[in-house]
Design an enzyme around this catalytic site. Structure first.
Site, PDB file in Angstrom:
ATOM      1  N   ARG A  13     -26.394  22.569 -42.976  1.00  0.00           N
ATOM      2  CA  ARG A  13     -27.503  22.325 -42.025  1.00  0.00           C
ATOM      3  C   ARG A  13     -27.055  22.573 -40.582  1.00  0.00           C
ATOM      4  O   ARG A  13     -27.381  23.576 -39.978  1.00  0.00           O
ATOM      5  CB  ARG A  13     -28.015  20.876 -42.204  1.00  0.00           C
ATOM      6  N   ASP A  14     -26.236  21.690 -40.074  1.00  0.00           N
ATOM      7  CA  ASP A  14     -25.799  21.785 -38.678  1.00  0.00           C
ATOM      8  C   ASP A  14     -25.036  23.091 -38.441  1.00  0.00           C
ATOM      9  O   ASP A  14     -25.141  23.711 -37.382  1.00  0.00           O
ATOM     10  CB  ASP A  14     -24.906  20.574 -38.379  1.00  0.00           C
ATOM     11  N   HIS A 206     -18.814  12.520 -34.963  1.00  0.00           N
ATOM     12  CA  HIS A 206     -19.325  13.893 -35.156  1.00  0.00           C
ATOM     13  C   HIS A 206     -18.824  14.715 -33.956  1.00  0.00           C
ATOM     14  O   HIS A 206     -19.444  14.737 -32.906  1.00  0.00           O
ATOM     15  CB  HIS A 206     -20.853  13.861 -35.222  1.00  0.00           C
ATOM     16  N   HIS A 208     -17.068  18.174 -32.012  1.00  0.00           N
ATOM     17  CA  HIS A 208     -17.103  19.643 -31.950  1.00  0.00           C
ATOM     18  C   HIS A 208     -15.800  20.153 -31.346  1.00  0.00           C
ATOM     19  O   HIS A 208     -15.124  19.432 -30.631  1.00  0.00           O
ATOM     20  CB  HIS A 208     -18.303  20.106 -31.116  1.00  0.00           C
ATOM     21  N   CYS A 239     -24.354  24.644 -31.197  1.00  0.00           N
ATOM     22  CA  CYS A 239     -25.561  23.917 -30.862  1.00  0.00           C
ATOM     23  C   CYS A 239     -26.468  24.882 -30.123  1.00  0.00           C
ATOM     24  O   CYS A 239     -26.095  25.397 -29.072  1.00  0.00           O
ATOM     25  CB  CYS A 239     -25.252  22.698 -29.997  1.00  0.00           C
TER      26      CYS A 239
HETATM   27 MG    MG Z   1     -22.755  19.351 -34.831  1.00  0.00          MG
END
Ligand code: MG
Length: 300
Positions: A13-14, A206, A208, A239
Site C-alpha cells: 500500500r504505502d 513508521h 522513512h 510520499c
Molecule cells: Mg510511509
C-alpha cells in the site's frame, strides 16, 4: 525467551502507491503472496481511496478479494479514508482498518484537504461503525517530527493528535516520520513526552529513509520501548505529498537489526529478499535497502 517485535508490512500500500506506472493487479497479488510466504503476519494490502486520487490502488477490491477471506494466519488491513472506503473494506471481510491524519495542518490540508481536526471528525462514522462491527482501527499520524510545509513540528502538537486518536478508540498509533528528516535525539525527545503519558504498546514506529536515518531512528525507538514497526519490502515507497521523501524503512534493514539483536519476529529475511527481487523487476529501478543489496550480493 526471545522478546517479540511486530512488523506491519506496508509495501503493497504505502510502498506501491507512490509508483507512477501502474503495477498490474496479478503482479501485486504475486508480490503479496511472496510476503505471506515470508511469514509476515501483519500486511497492509491496499487503500479504498478514489481511483482518481491514487490510480495505483484502483484495484483495491480485486487485491482484497484475493486474500482477506482466505486468510488463515495473516492479519490483513487496509487504509480507509472515509465511511465509503470503510464499507468497502467490511464487504471484503477486513477485521482491521487504518485511518490517516497528521500533526501538521498544512500537511493534512494539502493531502486530504482537511485540517487535523476536520480529518479526525471525518473518521467519527468509521469509529462508530468499527466498534459495532468489532473491527480494529489503527491510526496513522504523519509528520511527527518534520513537515514539508511547516518545518519542525512541536512535540506537544503531536501528543495532542495522539490523545484525540486514542480517545476515539484506535488500538495502535503508527507514528509517521513522513519525510525522513528526523535524527534519533529528536525521536527520543518526542517519545519521552509521549511515553510519560501512554504505554509504549500503543505505538508503532513508521520511519522513512530519505536521509539514511530510518534504522537509527528505529533503533532509538526500540531502546525506548517500542515493539512495533512499519516497513516495506526493499524500502518501497515515498510520499506523494512530501517531495524528496524516499522510501519507507526497508523490511530487510529492520529484520537485519531485529534478528541480530535477538528479537523474535517470525519473519524470514531471505524470503523478503525474494519478494523485493520480484517487485523490483517490475519497477524499472533499483530498490534502495542496504540489507537487501548486501543479501543479494552475498547470494551471487
Ligand atoms: Mg510511509
Amino acid at each position: 525467551m526471545k522478546e517479540k517485535v511486530k512488523i506491519t508490512e506496508v509495501g503493497a500500500r504505502d510502498g506501491l502507491q507512490n509508483e507512477k506506472a501502474f503495477i498490474p493487479t496479478n503482479v501485486k497479488i504475486e508480490f503479496i503472496k511472496k510476503l505471506i510466504d515470508a511469514s509476515l503476519s501483519h500486511i497492509e494490502l491496499t487503500s479504498f481511496v478514489k481511483a482518481s486520487s491514487i490510480p495505483q490502488l484502483a484495484d483495491a477490491s480485486e487485491v482484497s478479494a484475493h486474500f482477506v477471506r482466505q486468510s488463515i494466519s495473516q492479519e490483513f488491513s487496509c487504509l480507509t479514508p472515509n465511511l465509503q472506503g470503510y464499507k468497502s473494506a467490511i464487504e471484503h471481510g477486513y477485521k482491521e482498518v487504518a485511518v490517516f491524519t497528521a500533526a501538521s495542518n498544512s500537511f493534512t490540508k494539502k493531502n486530504i484537504n482537511k485540517t487535523i481536526e476536520e480529518s479526525i471528525q471525518a473518521f467519527e462514522d468509521i469509529f462508530l461503525e468499527a466498534s459495532k462491527n468489532n473491527v480494529k482501527v489503527r491510526g496513522y499520524v504523519s509528520t511527527i517530527i518534520a513537515c514539508p510545509y511547516e518545518g519542525w513540528i512541536d512535540p506537544d502538537k503531536v501528543l495532542g493528535v495522539i490523545d484525540r486518536l486514542l480517545d476515539k478508540g484506535v488500538y495502535e498509533v503508527s507514528l509517521g516520520e513522513t519525510i525522513g528528516k528526523a535524527i534519533p535525539s529528536q525521536v527520543e525527545k518526542l517519545l519521552n513526552l509521549i511515553l510519560k503519558k501512554h504505554p509504549a504498546k500503543l505505538f508503532a514506529g513508521h520511519f522513512h529513509d530519505t536521509y539514511g536515518m530510518g534504522i537509527a531512528n528505529t533503533s532509538k525507538s526500540l531502546e525506548m520501548g517500542l515493539r512495533s514497526f512499519d516497513s516495506s519490502s526493499g524500502g518501497l515507497g515515498g510520499c506523494p505529498y512530501a517531495k524528496g521523501a524516499s522510501g519507507n524503512l526497508a523490511t530487510e534493514d529492520l529484520l537485519y537489526l531485529l534478528d541480530t539483536h535477538g528479537y523474535e519476529t517470525g519473519v524470514d529475511l531471505n524470503k523478503i529478499v525474494e519478494a523485493s527481487q520480484y517487485i523490483e523487476s517490475f519497477l524499472g529501478r533499483k530498490l534502495m535497502s542496504k540489507s537487501y543489496q548486501a543479501l543479494l550480493a552475498s547470494k551471487i
